[in-house]
Design a protein around this motif. Structure first.
Motif, PDB file in Angstrom:
ATOM      1  N   GLY A 106       0.818  -1.446   0.265  1.00 29.70           N
ATOM      2  CA  GLY A 106       0.169  -0.084   0.127  1.00 29.70           C
ATOM      3  C   GLY A 106       0.712   1.049  -0.326  1.00 29.70           C
ATOM      4  N   ILE A 108       3.835   1.492  -1.258  1.00 32.82           N
ATOM      5  CA  ILE A 108       4.695   1.334  -2.251  1.00 32.82           C
ATOM      6  C   ILE A 108       3.438   2.531  -3.190  1.00 32.82           C
ATOM      7  N   ALA A 109       2.083   1.757  -3.765  1.00 28.65           N
ATOM      8  CA  ALA A 109       1.823   2.344  -4.229  1.00 28.65           C
ATOM      9  C   ALA A 109       0.880   4.312  -4.187  1.00 28.65           C
ATOM     10  N   ASN A 112       4.620   5.525  -5.412  1.00 29.42           N
ATOM     11  CA  ASN A 112       4.076   5.809  -7.243  1.00 29.42           C
ATOM     12  C   ASN A 112       3.204   6.699  -7.409  1.00 29.42           C
ATOM     13  N   PHE A 113       1.983   6.420  -7.164  1.00 33.49           N
ATOM     14  CA  PHE A 113       1.295   7.916  -7.513  1.00 33.49           C
ATOM     15  C   PHE A 113       0.434   9.437  -6.574  1.00 33.49           C
ATOM     16  N   TYR A 116      -0.150  11.714  -8.987  1.00 30.14           N
ATOM     17  CA  TYR A 116      -1.214  11.466  -9.806  1.00 30.14           C
ATOM     18  C   TYR A 116      -2.262  12.548  -9.754  1.00 30.14           C
ATOM     19  N   ASN A 117      -3.132  12.938 -10.128  1.00 29.16           N
ATOM     20  CA  ASN A 117      -4.298  13.810 -10.384  1.00 29.16           C
ATOM     21  C   ASN A 117      -5.942  12.780 -10.765  1.00 29.16           C
ATOM     22  N   MET A 126      -3.920  12.077  -5.896  1.00 30.52           N
ATOM     23  CA  MET A 126      -4.321  10.435  -6.022  1.00 30.52           C
ATOM     24  C   MET A 126      -3.771   9.785  -4.766  1.00 30.52           C
ATOM     25  N   MET A 129      -6.027   8.979  -2.208  1.00 33.28           N
ATOM     26  CA  MET A 129      -6.790   8.140  -1.901  1.00 33.28           C
ATOM     27  C   MET A 129      -6.211   6.419  -1.919  1.00 33.28           C
ATOM     28  N   PHE A 130      -4.903   6.375  -2.414  1.00 30.89           N
ATOM     29  CA  PHE A 130      -4.152   5.257  -1.602  1.00 30.89           C
ATOM     30  C   PHE A 130      -4.204   4.750  -0.459  1.00 30.89           C
TER      31      PHE A 130
ATOM     32  N   LYS B  58       3.750   1.844 -15.574  1.00 31.22           N
ATOM     33  CA  LYS B  58       4.263   2.762 -14.441  1.00 31.22           C
ATOM     34  C   LYS B  58       4.709   1.763 -13.559  1.00 31.22           C
ATOM     35  N   ARG B  74      -4.406  12.288 -16.570  1.00 26.03           N
ATOM     36  CA  ARG B  74      -3.973  12.648 -14.774  1.00 26.03           C
ATOM     37  C   ARG B  74      -2.780  11.615 -14.477  1.00 26.03           C
TER      38      ARG B  74
ATOM     39  N   VAL C  41       2.934  -5.451  -6.186  1.00 22.35           N
ATOM     40  CA  VAL C  41       1.808  -4.187  -5.764  1.00 22.35           C
ATOM     41  C   VAL C  41       0.834  -4.250  -6.653  1.00 22.35           C
ATOM     42  N   VAL C  44      -2.384  -4.734  -4.767  1.00 23.97           N
ATOM     43  CA  VAL C  44      -3.722  -3.255  -3.595  1.00 23.97           C
ATOM     44  C   VAL C  44      -4.000  -2.862  -4.747  1.00 23.97           C
ATOM     45  N   MET C  45      -2.706  -3.324  -5.491  1.00 25.20           N
ATOM     46  CA  MET C  45      -3.653  -1.616  -7.066  1.00 25.20           C
ATOM     47  C   MET C  45      -4.856  -2.302  -7.446  1.00 25.20           C
ATOM     48  N   PHE C  48      -8.339  -1.615  -4.913  1.00 27.14           N
ATOM     49  CA  PHE C  48      -8.555  -0.353  -5.145  1.00 27.14           C
ATOM     50  C   PHE C  48      -9.152  -0.386  -6.092  1.00 27.14           C
TER      51      PHE C  48
END
Ligand code: NA
Ligand code: NA
Lengths: 159, 308, 430
Positions: A106, A108-109, A112-113, A116-117, A126, A129-130, B58, B74, C41, C44-45, C48
């Motif tokens: 979680g 890591i995610a 990474n993001f 991001y929008n 984002m 959110m993550f 990514k 995005r 990962v 989890v992605m 979501f």
């Protein structure tokens, strides 16, 4: 001590879950009325989706504390005493490892993001959110540790 | 040495030009490498959401994916929106000159730089030219007054349609057939292969197609940049050549399908009309200028206009 | 090899009592870790992203609507009205149980809330008036499966989202099998009642029926408003769910005055926790579905089917048997997330419309709600009636037979089964 922590944590999570639930309910109602008055709101769908995800993750954590997730109890209920405590510890250890994986990946995610929008509102990130994923993982882990501790005490008592 | 490439797009139909393009990529790569490069093509099996495919690219969960400008934005790369401006291109010739020329190369650099080498653009595909279709034909701007149209509800596209007097409305793609049937929206806009496949032209509110040609769509074939850099020079060369083959195959397939589905539409009793596009194009200019300013692509916009 | 190992581990973890949603997630993690080119990962992605879909918001909102109906005693008004209508038939309370479930089904998209809300009132009531426990529990559990067959329906909404099918077409298609199942159950009850001498109430006079109807009227209007609104395109399915909650809230609060502001946090909390359970399972199932996507399970299955099975009837039989099996241990939502992407292309190749396939799968999975070991409605009803799952299963078998008969009729004679809805909606894709 841990009982107090988990009680407070559960309370906070329920509150946030209920707030997010009410939030997406309201957003959908607003969207419906906006459409009939000819206003097109572009952010409603994303706002509703993300508060929905937050509420599900909070609710799922709470149900770990309350041991409410659906499972087979046929074998489980046949056991008593020490054997049952050992099984509880075993199951919760498996779940604890899973929750730790949720925290690790979680994060890591989220990293990474982070930048991001949203599709509709470019200034909304984002990352917020993550981050619900590692937060779910952390709270689940705390609840599991609590369950393991309880089962351990029960096991000692049986000896 | 063996190399496995996971390539994915979001369309589930095996006849879709995306699938044709990625299969050409696969075949060419296999041919040039004597089978050492194995491209695994996923047609919707890794997700039908473009946002998700970008995330996978990514994270390295996919190596090659296909995305449209809206979803790329995005990731924070706003310049990419340029290619979705209404009436940016006036023909496929113009479009090809732009994307295969200097502008296309500059955009590829921007994507690579701004994504910190997460994404490397290796080809420009298209999802067709989009036209208006609705319950009555459109000949001039006035005909759009008060017409509710299913299109994007934000950004320059929505602003443009609103300025023409139409009302941009959001309807999910899967619900659009019913929505056109039941008068929920008066019109929609898309490319022939997409809406004819869904039988939208057979609905009450989808019968009249007016060839507005307001969007010669651009799609980006992306590869994970860091992964690409880790390949040998020879492998890189093979992949670039495969990408070129895929571009050719995808465009050819799309152009052919556009003709094919236009014919089907007419056979089914759908109606098509041409119109004087000049006023529509003129009306788009201020919105193009404004948005280009906002995204910092005014220079690129000028270059595109000069290529007309 | 890896696949078999994972399946064995899946069954083992499930057997020892690891929560099912987590079993699915653990298997997804292990499977993805074993595949060298998929980063972990992804799990989890996908959890979501699996939840990141507007149609899913209907799940908590329909549960909220049902909770508001139950705690606002609106369910009770419907029960009283149903008793007034059919109470005088032999086995009256059992008939009313089915009838009220059919009405409730037109408001709620979920079956669990129906079992819980109606069961709490009717199971004790039936036992007190001379029904045996098995029948009380069995009728309650079985009739609540109609909740997902008669629209609105959460599984239909999920299916529509997965396959890009129109929700309204599925809603229209659900009416006939739902009503047939209800009527079939009433016939079974009637025969049982004659044999076992179950009681009946005195016939309610017309004046009283009218009074009860007037009292229940705002609640009775709900199905028409919701289903009508979705079919005519006034609002989307998700909005319909929000509207159902809003409407029940308003009539409960201001018309019946049975809901108080102080009840709201509790109602919302129950909704949150109950809906999170199936939605968390949906999230982990999405991750497992991703693993199946990487291994292109759908292509492999497709190749097998194209080589060996060309008959639509054989395909239908396989689908029904498969989902009957899956439904014994898995919820409808994760089951669809995992397997619909695999079977949809097959069915399209065979010329079966996505709407018909959806109806077959949804009705089959509805049966799974009352089949042990994991039949949610059966579990809830058995808990209220305080009896074992094994005993209560014996009581629902006859009713399962009814739904199965409807299912077979619909799957093999779709032209007859959907004749009437097609008169009204010629475009219905069946
Ligand atoms: Na229902
Ligand atoms: Na019932």
């Amino acid at each position: 001590m841990i009982k107090k922590i988990t009680r407070i944590m559960e309370k906070i999570q329920v509150t946030f879950g209920v707030i997010f639930l009410s939030l997406f309910f309201l957003v959908i109602v607003i969207q419906m009325f906006a459409r009939y008055t000819g206003i097109s709101l572009i952010w409603t769908e994303e706002a509703a989706n993300y508060s929905f995800i937050w509420s599900v993750f909070m609710g799922a954590s709470v149900m770990i504390h309350r041991e409410g997730h659906f499972r087979f109890t046929l074998f489980f209920n046949k056991l008593t005493g020490k054997a049952k405590s050992i099984l509880i510890i075993f199951i919760n250890t498996i779940l604890l490892i899973f929750s730790i994986a949720l925290i690790y990946y979680g994060i890591i995610a989220t990293q990474n993001f982070w930048n991001y929008n949203w599709f509709s509102i470019q200034s909304f990130k984002m990352g917020y959110m993550f981050i619900s994923i590692p937060i779910m993982g952390i709270s689940m882990s705390v609840y599991m540790i609590d369950h393991i501790y309880d089962a351990y005490k029960e096991m000692k008592r049986c000896e | 040495e063996e190399l496995k490439i996971v390539a994915a797009h979001n369309q589930t139909s095996p006849e879709n030009p995306y699938q044709v393009g990625l299969l050409a990529f696969k075949d060419k790569a296999a041919e040039l490498s004597d089978g050492a490069i194995n491209v695994e093509v996923h047609a919707g099996t890794l997700g039908t959401s473009e946002a998700e495919l970008v995330e996978k690219l990514k994270l390295g969960a996919a190596d090659v994916v296909l995305v449209s400008p809206g979803f790329m934005s995005r990731t924070g790369i706003n310049e990419i929106q340029l290619f979705a401006f209404p009436y940016l291109f006036d023909s496929y010739d113009h479009w090809e000159k732009v994307v295969d020329g200097e502008v296309g190369a500059q955009m590829a650099d921007i994507v690579n730089e701004k994504s910190n080498n997460d994404f490397k653009l290796i080809g420009y595909w298209t999802a067709g030219v989009r036209h208006y279709y609705g319950k009555k034909p459109i000949y001039e701007i006035e005909d759009l007054d008060g017409v509710s149209i299913r299109t994007q509800t934000s950004g320059v596209v929505a602003d443009y349609w609103s300025s023409l007097g139409a009302v941009p409305t959001s309807v999910a793609w899967g619900e659009l057939y019913q929505a056109l049937q039941q008068n929920v929206v008066d019109a929609a806009e898309n490319a022939y292969p997409y809406y004819v496949q869904q039988n939208h032209h057979k609905t009450a509110n989808g019968k009249f197609t007016s060839e507005t040609g307001h969007d010669y769509t651009t799609r980006f074939l992306l590869i994970n940049g860091r992964k690409f850099d880790s390949f040998s020079a020879e492998q890189q060369e093979i992949l670039m050549e495969a990408a070129e083959a895929s571009v050719e195959a995808e465009r050819a397939s799309l152009y052919a399908q556009e003709e094919e589905y236009k014919k089907i539409l007419m056979q089914d009793g759908g109606r098509i009309n041409l119109l004087n596009r000049e006023p529509f194009i003129e009306a788009a200019v201020p919105y193009q200028n404004e948005a280009a300013e906002e995204y910092g692509v005014t220079e690129l916009l000028e270059q595109i206009r000069e290529l007309k | 090899m890896l696949g078999f190992g994972l399946i064995a581990l899946f069954l083992f973890l499930m057997f020892i009592g690891v929560p099912i949603a987590f079993v699915i997630g653990i298997i997804a993690f292990l499977g993805i870790s074993a595949a060298p080119y998929i980063p972990e990962v992804t799990v989890v992605m996908k959890m979501f992203n699996g939840l990141n879909s507007f149609v899913l918001l209907a799940v908590p909102l329909f549960i909220l609507a049902a909770n508001l109906m139950n705690s606002g005693e609106i369910s009770k008004k419907l029960i009283n009205f149903s008793i007034a209508l059919v109470g005088h038939i032999r086995g009256g309370l059992a008939h009313a149980n089915v009838l009220v479930s059919m009405i409730f089904a037109g408001i709620s998209g979920a079956s669990q809330a129906d079992t819980a809300g109606i069961g709490k009132v009717l199971i004790p009531n039936m036992i007190d008036t001379g029904y045996d426990k098995e029948t009380a529990v069995g009728v309650t559990a079985a009739s609540s499966t109609i909740g997902v067959i008669i629209p609105p329906s959460i599984p239909m909404i999920i299916y529509a989202g997965l396959t890009n099918t129109s929700v309204s077409e599925l809603f229209i298609a659900g009416i006939v099998p739902g009503v047939l199942s209800g009527l079939g159950m009433m016939i079974v009850i009637y025969i049982l009642s004659l044999k076992r001498g179950y009681p009946k109430y005195e016939r309610t006079n017309l004046k009283k029926i009218l009074r009860l109807a007037k009292e229940a009227f705002p609640a009775l209007m709900t199905p028409i408003i919701i289903i009508g609104g979705v079919i005519t395109g006034w609002y989307t399915a998700t909005e319909a769910a929000a509207f159902a909650s809003l409407y029940t809230f308003v009539i409960g609060m201001f018309y019946y005055k049975t809901i108080k502001f102080k009840d709201l946090p509790g109602i919302l909390e129950d909704t949150l926790t109950l809906s999170s359970l199936s939605l968390f399972a949906l999230a982990t199932a999405s991750a497992l579905g991703e693993l199946m996507g990487y291994y292109q399970v759908s292509t492999i299955v497709q190749q097998f089917f194209t080589a060996h099975i060309q008959s639509t009837s054989v395909f239908m039989v396989i689908i029904i048997l498969f989902f009957l099996f899956v439904g014994t241990f898995m919820d409808a939502i994760p089951a669809m997330i995992l397997f619909i992407p695999v079977i949809l292309p097959l069915s399209i190749n065979l010329g079966i419309s996505p709407v018909l396939l959806g109806m077959v799968v949804i009705v089959t999975l509805a049966i799974g709600l009352v089949t042990p070991p994991y039949g949610l409605c059966l579990l809830i009803a058995a808990r209220i009636g305080d009896m074992s799952i094994e005993r209560s299963f014996g009581a629902v078998i006859m009713f399962i037979a009814v739904v199965l008969a409807v299912l077979i009729f619909m799957a093999f004679f779709p032209d007859i089964a959907f004749y009437i809805p097609k008169l009204f909606v010629p475009s219905l894709g069946i």
